[in-house]
Design an enzyme around this catalytic site. Structure first.
Site, PDB file in Angstrom:
ATOM      1  N   HIS A  13       0.827  -1.207   0.000  1.00 19.76           N
ATOM      2  CA  HIS A  13       0.000   0.000   0.000  1.00 19.76           C
ATOM      3  C   HIS A  13       0.864   1.261   0.000  1.00 19.76           C
ATOM      4  O   HIS A  13       2.042   1.234   0.356  1.00 19.76           O
ATOM      5  CB  HIS A  13      -0.937   0.003   1.212  1.00 19.76           C
ATOM      6  CG  HIS A  13      -0.217  -0.014   2.523  1.00 19.76           C
ATOM      7  ND1 HIS A  13       0.342   1.114   3.094  1.00 19.76           N
ATOM      8  CD2 HIS A  13       0.068  -1.036   3.372  1.00 19.76           C
ATOM      9  CE1 HIS A  13       0.915   0.794   4.237  1.00 19.76           C
ATOM     10  NE2 HIS A  13       0.773  -0.512   4.428  1.00 19.76           N
ATOM     11  N   GLU A  84      -2.489  -6.916   7.683  1.00 24.70           N
ATOM     12  CA  GLU A  84      -1.150  -6.953   8.257  1.00 24.70           C
ATOM     13  C   GLU A  84      -1.172  -7.752   9.554  1.00 24.70           C
ATOM     14  O   GLU A  84      -2.234  -8.014  10.129  1.00 24.70           O
ATOM     15  CB  GLU A  84      -0.674  -5.511   8.512  1.00 24.70           C
ATOM     16  CG  GLU A  84       0.706  -5.357   9.107  1.00 24.70           C
ATOM     17  CD  GLU A  84       1.827  -5.922   8.248  1.00 24.70           C
ATOM     18  OE1 GLU A  84       2.039  -7.158   8.310  1.00 24.70           O
ATOM     19  OE2 GLU A  84       2.493  -5.149   7.550  1.00 24.70           O
TER      20      GLU A  84
END
Length: 184
Positions: A13, A84
């Site tokens: 990202h 994550e």
């Protein structure tokens, strides 16, 4: 567990607010920073060069926002399992407090549990899609590195730096290279 040998492109990202503040993000749903929005927009010419079989993200907004700016005309498919690693009590702490990957953070997720979760999702994605773009997290990239190279320790992947993963003819071997807008 091994990775299904099918081609895909992975990108971390764009810069999140926690990245900019040098904080551990993990499960925390930190949005993109202004610099992150620009990074994602700058990646659009490369990432829009292909019509992906699927654009996959985690369910965290930093990956979804990256996809919305980098591949704005494609449908985004979020996967919870691509989030994550959960850094538990270390979420939001200065990045210098991050532990070695083998150490389970207090009230957090073990490396083994994280790796199993991520690999399961990646294999599901690869079994269903022929040329996916996967926008996720640096921890997911470290899982890929561990499965392919035998260690989670590698240089941190840059924000919105697309990497192609192409299975080679050798068993359990991959050609990994920067993605330049087309598969070679």
């Amino acid at each position: 567990m091994t990775l299904i040998p099918k081609p895909f492109v992975f990108a971390r990202h764009a810069q999140s607010a926690f990245n900019a503040a040098l904080r551990i993000g993990g499960f925390t749903d930190s949005p993109l920073s202004e610099a992150g929005i620009q990074q994602a927009q700058q990646a659009a010419p490369i990432l829009n060069a292909i019509e992906w079989s699927a654009v996959i993200t985690s369910t965290l907004q930093r990956t979804q926002q990256t996809a919305s700016y980098a591949v704005p005309n494609q449908v985004i498919h979020p996967y919870e399992q691509l989030k994550e690693r959960n850094w538990g009590d270390l979420e939001g702490c200065p990045i210098e407090q991050q532990l070695a990957y083998e150490i389970t953070p207090p009230n957090g997720e073990s490396w083994q549990d994280f790796e199993t979760r991520v690999l399961s999702a990646l294999n599901e994605i690869l079994s269903e899609h022929s040329w996916p773009l996967i926008i996720a997290h640096s921890g997911v990239y470290r899982v890929l590195n561990n499965v392919i190279n035998g260690t989670p320790y590698c240089p941190r992947i840059g924000n919105v730096t697309p990497i192609s993963f192409i299975p080679s003819q050798d068993e359990n071997s991959w050609n990994i290279a920067p993605f330049k807008g087309k598969f070679l």
